[in-house]
Write a protein that holds these residues in place. Structure first.
Motif, PDB file in Angstrom:
ATOM      1  N   SER A 105      34.692  36.564  50.774  1.00 39.44           N
ATOM      2  CA  SER A 105      34.755  37.348  49.535  1.00 39.44           C
ATOM      3  C   SER A 105      35.435  38.637  49.775  1.00 39.44           C
ATOM      4  O   SER A 105      35.262  39.285  50.870  1.00 39.44           O
ATOM      5  CB  SER A 105      33.062  37.500  49.288  1.00 39.44           C
ATOM      6  N   PRO A 106      35.761  39.407  48.936  1.00 36.99           N
ATOM      7  CA  PRO A 106      36.374  40.613  49.197  1.00 36.99           C
ATOM      8  C   PRO A 106      35.223  41.776  49.082  1.00 36.99           C
ATOM      9  O   PRO A 106      35.391  42.994  49.551  1.00 36.99           O
ATOM     10  CB  PRO A 106      37.364  40.820  48.012  1.00 36.99           C
ATOM     11  N   PHE A 107      33.909  41.340  48.758  1.00 35.79           N
ATOM     12  CA  PHE A 107      32.915  42.374  48.548  1.00 35.79           C
ATOM     13  C   PHE A 107      32.273  42.438  50.001  1.00 35.79           C
ATOM     14  O   PHE A 107      31.914  41.395  50.481  1.00 35.79           O
ATOM     15  CB  PHE A 107      31.925  41.966  47.480  1.00 35.79           C
ATOM     16  N   SER A 136      37.746  52.377  37.279  1.00 32.65           N
ATOM     17  CA  SER A 136      38.845  51.864  38.265  1.00 32.65           C
ATOM     18  C   SER A 136      39.084  50.525  38.311  1.00 32.65           C
ATOM     19  O   SER A 136      40.159  50.149  39.100  1.00 32.65           O
ATOM     20  CB  SER A 136      38.010  52.364  39.591  1.00 32.65           C
ATOM     21  N   PHE A 137      38.237  49.737  37.920  1.00 30.86           N
ATOM     22  CA  PHE A 137      38.658  48.194  38.086  1.00 30.86           C
ATOM     23  C   PHE A 137      39.520  47.826  36.621  1.00 30.86           C
ATOM     24  O   PHE A 137      40.604  47.051  36.821  1.00 30.86           O
ATOM     25  CB  PHE A 137      37.341  47.292  37.878  1.00 30.86           C
ATOM     26  N   LEU A 138      39.035  48.208  35.526  1.00 30.63           N
ATOM     27  CA  LEU A 138      39.707  47.873  34.233  1.00 30.63           C
ATOM     28  C   LEU A 138      40.788  48.350  33.622  1.00 30.63           C
ATOM     29  O   LEU A 138      41.565  48.107  32.778  1.00 30.63           O
ATOM     30  CB  LEU A 138      38.515  47.704  33.109  1.00 30.63           C
ATOM     31  N   LEU A 139      40.704  49.797  34.100  1.00 29.63           N
ATOM     32  CA  LEU A 139      41.585  50.694  33.139  1.00 29.63           C
ATOM     33  C   LEU A 139      43.104  50.306  33.164  1.00 29.63           C
ATOM     34  O   LEU A 139      43.730  50.056  32.092  1.00 29.63           O
ATOM     35  CB  LEU A 139      41.778  52.232  33.478  1.00 29.63           C
ATOM     36  N   LEU A 147      41.071  43.917  43.926  1.00 26.26           N
ATOM     37  CA  LEU A 147      40.755  43.061  42.785  1.00 26.26           C
ATOM     38  C   LEU A 147      41.662  43.548  41.538  1.00 26.26           C
ATOM     39  O   LEU A 147      41.796  43.012  40.851  1.00 26.26           O
ATOM     40  CB  LEU A 147      39.438  42.952  42.483  1.00 26.26           C
ATOM     41  N   ARG A 148      41.968  44.878  41.308  1.00 23.99           N
ATOM     42  CA  ARG A 148      42.750  45.583  40.576  1.00 23.99           C
ATOM     43  C   ARG A 148      44.140  44.740  40.304  1.00 23.99           C
ATOM     44  O   ARG A 148      44.647  44.612  39.190  1.00 23.99           O
ATOM     45  CB  ARG A 148      42.974  46.773  40.651  1.00 23.99           C
ATOM     46  N   PHE A 149      44.593  44.436  41.267  1.00 28.56           N
ATOM     47  CA  PHE A 149      46.131  43.999  41.114  1.00 28.56           C
ATOM     48  C   PHE A 149      46.044  42.542  40.452  1.00 28.56           C
ATOM     49  O   PHE A 149      47.009  42.363  39.487  1.00 28.56           O
ATOM     50  CB  PHE A 149      46.594  43.922  42.705  1.00 28.56           C
ATOM     51  N   PRO A 150      45.318  41.352  40.929  1.00 25.25           N
ATOM     52  CA  PRO A 150      45.170  40.293  40.100  1.00 25.25           C
ATOM     53  C   PRO A 150      44.930  40.438  38.960  1.00 25.25           C
ATOM     54  O   PRO A 150      45.375  39.741  37.933  1.00 25.25           O
ATOM     55  CB  PRO A 150      44.076  39.417  40.898  1.00 25.25           C
ATOM     56  N   LEU A 151      44.147  41.307  38.383  1.00 28.93           N
ATOM     57  CA  LEU A 151      43.594  41.548  37.177  1.00 28.93           C
ATOM     58  C   LEU A 151      44.710  42.080  36.253  1.00 28.93           C
ATOM     59  O   LEU A 151      45.043  41.820  35.178  1.00 28.93           O
ATOM     60  CB  LEU A 151      42.535  42.423  37.142  1.00 28.93           C
ATOM     61  N   LEU A 152      45.316  42.794  36.968  1.00 27.15           N
ATOM     62  CA  LEU A 152      46.907  43.563  36.443  1.00 27.15           C
ATOM     63  C   LEU A 152      47.613  42.317  35.961  1.00 27.15           C
ATOM     64  O   LEU A 152      48.357  42.352  34.687  1.00 27.15           O
ATOM     65  CB  LEU A 152      47.292  44.459  37.344  1.00 27.15           C
ATOM     66  N   GLY A 189      43.179  37.598  29.252  1.00 30.03           N
ATOM     67  CA  GLY A 189      43.345  37.398  30.756  1.00 30.03           C
ATOM     68  C   GLY A 189      42.319  38.324  31.227  1.00 30.03           C
ATOM     69  O   GLY A 189      41.798  37.923  32.396  1.00 30.03           O
ATOM     70  N   VAL A 190      42.289  39.783  30.859  1.00 29.87           N
ATOM     71  CA  VAL A 190      41.057  40.751  31.427  1.00 29.87           C
ATOM     72  C   VAL A 190      39.776  39.930  31.249  1.00 29.87           C
ATOM     73  O   VAL A 190      39.070  40.025  32.281  1.00 29.87           O
ATOM     74  CB  VAL A 190      41.151  41.897  30.782  1.00 29.87           C
ATOM     75  N   GLY A 191      39.452  39.388  30.217  1.00 24.80           N
ATOM     76  CA  GLY A 191      38.337  38.653  30.135  1.00 24.80           C
ATOM     77  C   GLY A 191      38.091  37.721  30.988  1.00 24.80           C
ATOM     78  O   GLY A 191      37.176  37.415  31.584  1.00 24.80           O
ATOM     79  N   PHE A 192      39.166  36.709  31.180  1.00 24.14           N
ATOM     80  CA  PHE A 192      39.152  35.647  32.209  1.00 24.14           C
ATOM     81  C   PHE A 192      38.710  36.670  33.622  1.00 24.14           C
ATOM     82  O   PHE A 192      37.912  35.798  34.199  1.00 24.14           O
ATOM     83  CB  PHE A 192      40.577  34.943  32.088  1.00 24.14           C
ATOM     84  N   GLY A 193      39.555  37.486  34.049  1.00 23.32           N
ATOM     85  CA  GLY A 193      39.189  38.078  35.173  1.00 23.32           C
ATOM     86  C   GLY A 193      37.872  38.626  35.421  1.00 23.32           C
ATOM     87  O   GLY A 193      37.176  38.309  36.542  1.00 23.32           O
ATOM     88  N   VAL A 194      37.408  39.096  34.549  1.00 19.96           N
ATOM     89  CA  VAL A 194      36.108  39.685  34.566  1.00 19.96           C
ATOM     90  C   VAL A 194      34.788  38.599  34.441  1.00 19.96           C
ATOM     91  O   VAL A 194      34.032  38.628  35.293  1.00 19.96           O
ATOM     92  CB  VAL A 194      35.796  40.560  33.218  1.00 19.96           C
ATOM     93  N   ILE A 195      35.082  37.627  33.864  1.00 21.21           N
ATOM     94  CA  ILE A 195      34.107  36.304  34.067  1.00 21.21           C
ATOM     95  C   ILE A 195      34.169  35.745  35.422  1.00 21.21           C
ATOM     96  O   ILE A 195      33.143  35.465  35.892  1.00 21.21           O
ATOM     97  CB  ILE A 195      34.518  35.259  32.818  1.00 21.21           C
ATOM     98  N   ALA A 196      35.404  35.627  35.895  1.00 20.74           N
ATOM     99  CA  ALA A 196      35.685  34.797  37.216  1.00 20.74           C
ATOM    100  C   ALA A 196      34.794  35.918  38.181  1.00 20.74           C
ATOM    101  O   ALA A 196      34.317  35.396  39.033  1.00 20.74           O
ATOM    102  CB  ALA A 196      37.097  34.752  37.425  1.00 20.74           C
ATOM    103  N   LEU A 197      35.187  37.147  37.983  1.00 16.15           N
ATOM    104  CA  LEU A 197      34.390  38.082  39.052  1.00 16.15           C
ATOM    105  C   LEU A 197      32.922  38.042  38.827  1.00 16.15           C
ATOM    106  O   LEU A 197      32.280  38.091  39.841  1.00 16.15           O
ATOM    107  CB  LEU A 197      34.656  39.356  38.704  1.00 16.15           C
ATOM    108  N   ILE A 198      32.463  37.862  37.406  1.00 15.78           N
ATOM    109  CA  ILE A 198      31.039  37.888  37.430  1.00 15.78           C
ATOM    110  C   ILE A 198      30.086  36.483  38.147  1.00 15.78           C
ATOM    111  O   ILE A 198      29.412  36.573  38.812  1.00 15.78           O
ATOM    112  CB  ILE A 198      30.648  37.759  35.962  1.00 15.78           C
TER     113      ILE A 198
END
Lengths: 515, 388, 368
Positions: free
Chosen positions: A240-242, A311-314, A425-430, A440-449
């Motif tokens: 995990s990156p966290f 910082s994550f989503l903008l 994680l910002r880069f894959p989300l981008l 895609g952003v929603g996908f990323g956020v759900i995957a993160l959750i």
């Protein structure tokens, strides 16, 4: 690692009893310490015959104390017939040499070697098959200073140093209770690094403590140079990156965590103390949150959560809305963005990625370079790159603003390593935003959750007490309630001794009763 | 576990492939022409003429070129809205994007022919906003109006919207209200009317209200003043001014009224004769006094109030008569009958336009003049002229 | 894999609310005009009835899932046969949920992106959470996303208030009458019927005593919000437009405008739709996989995921257009078949048999 594979270690000597002949012992030890220029052999010759041999490592031992407390008494008593007997020295040390803290009698050469390397002095005498080990460990230390990574406006300014004994002192000074335990072990086959597991008996969950012990004892490696080595060995989910183990330079943070039922792992040679189990919230909370007024702290925390999402989503939201769903941007703003983007040759995703990479490069260069050069880098980066790139029309001003704001937001997290995770994680989300837009952003956020809710740190859910939810523990997550309302320790960490602060201490209530 | 790991690896692979081949819907802003206003006209041959107004982003960003025209219009024709729009696309270098279309103008000719054929597209496309202002161009075509320049606004399209907004209505809801009235069985829809004029810098003027019948055909226009009375009766007006003529004096008084209220009481007897009582209430503040009356005197105030109520009620009656004559229920009387007499409505609704025309309407106006401003008598008058 | 009462509450809420809110109102308004909200109220009450039935049934065997206790009640083979209609429902429900979700995203956000991309990406998320977290993972996701869904719904409702005109609700009752109102409520019941899936979930509860109250509360919150939503839709659009709109509540969110700047918050609605769809899909697929594994006595239930995920995808791709899965599926499959048989018939039968056998067992005990 396959079982049975041995790590090379030079002091894994066969057990070798001491020889009654001091000369033979000296020869044997000199062979072991061959070319170790820092190991000092100090023989005491009386009447041409060597009676006593003192061995220590230069720089690890209090040489001045050695001179005054041990050597001088020996030399003044050179005619004493009992000078050969170890018992004499033991008594001597007990009576006079107060600088020597512990003594032990050993008869195994490998133990002598180990002791010497740990900063003890070894005293061997002619005719005896035992040697005396005395602890006079003292070496150069950095003085206690302000922690570099977690500075506060208000609150204690002491930070840990590289010396574990100093660090233990710093904690003990804040917690004068016999329930506070420090379990010492050594890790690292070659480095023999001293480690201490600190916890408060009666608060910590025995299961978690047992797990910590098990994982630390399972570490097999040649050397531990920083607590980061330990961290990677004991994480629940290494991929995990966290950060699943918290680190801190502040003794007050350690004590506060111990009181919440956490366990501190201290490693000699580094000021960074590990705290387990970690939850994501402890990475968002700063030490100062508990020293400043709770209303102010609650506001700051809300701001921090907003900045965390920024910082994550903008950048990805910017890319998604401007290239996929421009109908979501208010007209006036959209026109401004459109006007700025008119001459930019890159697609927005590429442009944003480019600026992000440049920004990360600037940041990295700023950390690594010597300070005077660092400011030059930020000058070049900020002014020359940013300003002229926009002027030249290579990147658009809104993109620069978005990236800059993102950067500032990511600095606002109190713990650097969580910021790192979101930075990464910002880069894959981008990329997701650039190919699937908001979806895609929603996908990323759900995957993160999904990832976050399934993480655990020593069996404690990473998002506790939000998911799984314990509403009684929510007083210290998104906001901070006043201290007199936070009556109990977190239930996901502690089973017994729950009460921290007895209820009913509301100052307003006291005021009324005074009337 | 190995199966799980293999599965995870496949999933990551799928995501990567999707990401690399993705971007189906990606459209860069500098490859799009944003439509801010849209016009529809009827051509001589019966086909539609669509006009789109695009801002020119290059001109907007640079402050130095602010004097130059920051938008341009393009037209296209076809037998349906979307066909005309596609024809329009062949003349624009960038793909047009209608997500920010706030204003739709409709030429008078088209409005007279009926809007039912063109209105569908505006609510079907999910990207297009339903929150749109839609205006009728009186005595002209939408294409003409869209090509006018308007110096105050960055994009001329906003001028239509803002003029409408400044008149005290919510322009966002125009299309929705039109659709709702059109779909209902009781009411007839209305739309605001804008017109071109030549006498000032502003080449636009909000003219009034256009009344449509149930076939969405333009029936007649109402001036702004009459339109406001209609809105008052419907309970949608926030405030307006009334000029009161005092017969015994030369000159008049101007009263600003707000806190408007409306009560519509309906009754229907067994022969389906409809009686409607409209009670309009408001609070008034005196803004201008060009007469010799001293308004510190209560009797003068009540006199002004009396005149105001009488004159207003006459005017309201006249407007209602005018609307009744056309049989287009834009006043919401049908809704009131429906709500107050739901059982009888089931019969009445079959021939509501006739019933509406024959309904007996009674109007009561109750404006309460609460404040007369900072002065009693008019300051501009000589003392001798002031009459208590 | 255990879930707490609170987690169950959020699961019930986030699964039921969004779809019902979006689609049921339109269907109810066709029958009941401005009284659609009464229909939804009735639907909510009937939902309570269903919840009561299935929880009471499940709580007779608190440690067993539906698949297990149906065998306890009807014997091994009887129990296995009874699951067959449920198995069909599971598979069908999965694919329709996937199709609905993807269609909504497609209609609101995309024009060119192929539908299968949305479906595949959604399925990847679902597979990920089932593999990594199982039911506990889904429940925690629900616990995190449920409050967000609630906040967004309440927020959109509050921001829409200035467009409302309560006159649109009148006249109450006269225009439609009981028959139409009841007819309208059927579509609502059809959406609430999903709750039958939870018969497989109660067995996982850490404190099974909470099951009834928690599920009821979840259902109550949903029902209240759906009634409020349908009232607001009618107060915004009148009684006619909603019947012609595809998702009227969504249309209402598109009217929100605060300060002229906070506009187009409908995108937030797409996000919570995604959350809800994700939780729904993962829970349903989990139930399908886990239930089938229990049904066929397969030990490693996770393996079945690789069977059902592709089946779900293929079935979801079958319908030709977007209307079929939401309208026809409800009218031709769900209402005539699933509701009477799966949601009411079989549970009632099981409950009766269980009660009678329970009595006879007790009597036996007394004799002994």
């Amino acid at each position: 690692m396959a079982k049975g594979e041995n790590i090379h270690r030079n002091d894994a000597l066969p057990e070798q009893q001491l020889n009654p002949s001091l000369y033979q012992n000296e020869a044997y030890l000199k062979e072991i310490f061959q070319n170790c220029s820092d190991v000092v052999f100090r023989p005491l010759h009386i009447e041409g015959r060597m009676h006593v041999l003192i061995i220590y490592v230069n720089g690890l031992v209090d040489t001045k104390g050695l001179e005054e407390m041990l050597l001088q008494p020996i030399l003044t008593a050179w005619h004493n017939p009992e000078l050969d007997k170890l018992s004499y020295f033991k008594e001597l040390i007990a009576q006079q040499a107060l600088a020597i803290r512990q003594t032990a009698l050993v008869n195994d050469i490998s133990q002598i070697v180990k002791g010497v390397l740990n900063g003890q002095i070894a005293l061997l005498t002619e005719g005896e098959t035992e040697a005396l080990l005395g602890n006079m460990c003292e070496y150069e230390k950095r003085p206690i200073g302000e922690p570099g990574t977690e500075s506060v406006v208000r609150g204690p300014r002491e930070g840990f140093t590289e010396s574990i004994s100093t660090n233990i002192t710093l904690i003990r000074r804040r917690m004068r209770s016999s329930k506070l335990k420090f379990e010492m072990t050594t890790v690292g086959e070659m480095s023999q690094t001293g480690m201490s597991i600190a916890y408060i008996e009666g608060i910590v969950k025995p299961g978690i403590l047992q797990e910590v012990r098990k994982r630390i004892n399972g570490i097999k490696t040649d050397a531990i140079l920083d607590s980061g080595y330990i961290e990677e060995f004991i994480e629940d989910t290494p991929h995990s990156p966290f950060p699943l183990v918290q680190n801190t330079e502040r003794p007050d943070v350690v004590v506060a965590s111990l009181l919440e039922g956490r366990i501190a792992i201290m490693v000699d040679g580094t000021p960074f103390v590990l705290i387990v189990p970690m939850t994501i919230w402890s990475a968002i909370h700063a030490a100062e949150d508990y020293y400043e007024h709770f209303i102010y702290t609650s506001g700051i925390r809300l701001l921090r959560f907003i900045l965390l999402s920024v910082s994550f989503l903008l950048p990805s939201l910017y890319v998604a809305t401007s290239t996929f769903h421009p109908q979501l941007i208010p007209e006036a703003l959209l026109l401004t963005i459109a006007a700025a983007r008119e001459n930019v040759p890159f697609p927005t995703v590429v442009e944003t990625l480019l600026m992000e990479v440049i920004f990360e490069a600037l940041r990295e260069a700023g950390i690594r370079l010597p300070k005077p050069v660092g400011s030059a880098v930020s000058m070049v980066g900020g002014l020359v790159l940013g300003e002229s790139a926009v002027r030249a029309g290579i990147v658009s001003a809104p993109t620069v603003i978005v990236v800059a704001f993102t950067g500032i937001a990511s600095f606002s997290l109190p713990r650097y390593n969580l910021g790192l995770a979101f930075r990464l994680l910002r880069f894959p989300l981008l990329l997701l935003a650039g190919s699937l837009g908001i979806y895609g952003v929603g996908f990323g956020v759900i995957a993160l959750i999904i990832h976050l809710v399934n993480l655990t740190s020593f069996g404690v859910p990473y998002l506790a007490p939000v998911a799984p939810n314990l509403s009684s523990n929510m007083k210290d997550i998104f906001i901070r309630m006043p201290r007199w309302t936070m009556n109990k320790r977190p239930a996901f960490l502690v089973d017994e001794n729950m009460v921290r602060t007895p209820a009913g201490q509301d100052p307003a209530q006291n005021k009324e009763s005074r009337k | 576990m190995s199966l799980i790991k293999a599965g995870m690896r496949w999933m990551i692979l799928i995501i990567v492939v999707l990401l690399l081949t993705g971007c189906w819907d990606r459209r860069e802003l500098n490859n799009q022409a944003l439509i801010f206003a849209w016009g529809m006209d009827l051509k001589e041959d019966g086909s539609y003429l669509a006009t789109a107004q695009f801002p020119i982003p290059r001109e907007l960003g640079d402050s130095e070129s602010a004097a130059r025209k920051a938008s341009f219009t393009i037209t296209g024709s076809g037998n349906s809205v979307y066909e005309a729009a596609k024809d329009l696309q062949t003349k624009v270098s960038r793909a047009w994007f209608a997500g920010h279309r706030r204003v739709i103008l409709i030429g008078e000719k088209l409005a007279k022919k009926g809007l039912s054929n063109i209105i569908d597209e505006y609510s079907r496309n999910p990207i297009v906003r339903l929150r749109t202002d839609i205006l009728i161009v009186k005595g002209g075509t939408a294409a003409e109006l869209l090509s006018l320049s308007y110096p105050l606004e960055q994009v001329p399209a906003n001028a239509f919207f803002r003029i409408h907004e400044a008149a005290g209505t919510t322009p966002d809801l125009t299309l929705l209200k039109f659709l709702m009235a059109n779909a209902s069985e009781e009411s007839c829809p209305v739309l605001p009317v804008i017109t071109a004029q030549n006498d000032s810098n502003s080449k636009l003027k909000l003219w009034g209200t256009a009344v449509f019948n149930k076939d969405t055909k333009l029936v007649n226009y109402l001036t702004l003043k009459k339109g406001m009375i209609v809105e008052w009766i419907k309970g949608e007006l926030d405030g307006t001014i009334r000029t009161v003529k005092i017969p015994s004096e030369e000159g008049n008084m101007v009263v600003e009224i707000n806190h408007l209220s409306t009560k519509v009481k309906t009754s229907a007897d067994e022969n389906d004769n409809i009686r409607i009582q409209v009670v309009l209430g408001a609070k008034g503040v005196l803004r201008e006094n060009n007469t010799h009356l001293d308004l510190f005197q209560t009797k003068n105030i009540s006199m002004v109030q009396q005149y105001m109520n009488d004159q207003t009620s006459t005017e309201v009656k006249r407007v209602i008569k005018e609307i009744q004559a056309r049989g287009t229920d834009i006043l919401g009387f049908g809704l009131s009958v429906h709500r107050q007499h739901p059982q009888q409505w089931k019969v009445l609704k079959e021939e509501w336009p006739q019933h509406f025309q024959q309904a007996k309407v009674e109007v009561v106006v109750k404006i309460n003049l609460e404040e007369s401003g900072m002065t009693g008598p008019s300051i501009g008058q000589k003392k001798s002229e002031i009459r208590s | 894999m255990q879930i707490s009462g609170r987690q169950l509450f959020w699961l019930v809420f986030s699964i039921e609310i969004v779809l019902t809110m979006l689609y049921a109102v339109s269907a109810a308004a066709i029958e009941a005009n401005q009284d659609a909200w009464i229909s939804m109220l009735l639907a909510g009450l009937m939902g309570f009835g269903i919840v009561f039935l299935i929880v009471k049934l499940s709580m007779r065997y608190p440690q067993q899932t539906f698949v297990q206790y149906s065998q306890t009640i009807l014997g091994k083979w009887g129990g296995k046969i009874v699951i067959l209609p449920y198995f069909i429902m599971w598979v069908y429900l999965n694919s329709m949920a996937l199709r609905n979700s993807a269609d909504f995203v497609y209609l609101t956000l995309f024009t060119k992106t192929p539908l299968y991309v949305i479906m595949v990406t959604l399925l990847i998320l679902v597979i990920y959470v089932i593999f990594v977290g199982g039911l506990a993972g889904i429940a925690r996701c629900g616990e995190l996303m449920g409050p967000i869904i609630l906040v967004v719904i309440l927020g959109t409702c509050m921001l829409s208030i200035n467009h409302l005109d309560w006159h649109h609700l009148t006249p109450v009752f006269v225009d439609s009458g009981w028959k139409n109102i009841m007819q309208g409520s059927i579509s609502g019941v059809a959406f609430y019927g999903d709750i039958i899936m939870f018969t497989m979930i109660f067995a996982f509860m850490s404190n099974s005593k909470q099951a009834l109250s928690v599920t009821m509360w979840g259902m109550a919150l949903t029902a209240v919000l759906v009634v409020a939503a349908s009232m607001m839709v009618i107060m915004t659009f009148g009684s006619i437009l909603p019947t012609r709109m595809w998702a009227p509540f969504f249309g209402m969110t598109r009217f929100i405008s605060v300060l002229g700047f906070i506009q187009n918050v409908d995108i937030l609605f797409v996000i919570i739709w995604l959350f809800s769809a994700f939780i729904k899909l993962s829970l349903f697929l989990f139930i399908t996989v886990y239930g089938t594994a229990q049904w066929l006595n397969i030990k490693n239930w996770r393996i079945l995921l690789w069977v059902f995920a592709p089946i779900t995808l293929v079935l979801a791709l079958l319908p030709q257009n977007a209307t079929a899965p939401i309208k026809e599926y409800v009218q031709h499959f769900w209402i005539p078949f699933v509701i009477p048989v799966n949601v009411i018939g079989i549970p009632l039968l099981l409950w009766l048999v269980s009660v009678i056998r329970g009595k006879s067992m007790q009597r036996k005990d007394e004799f002994n």
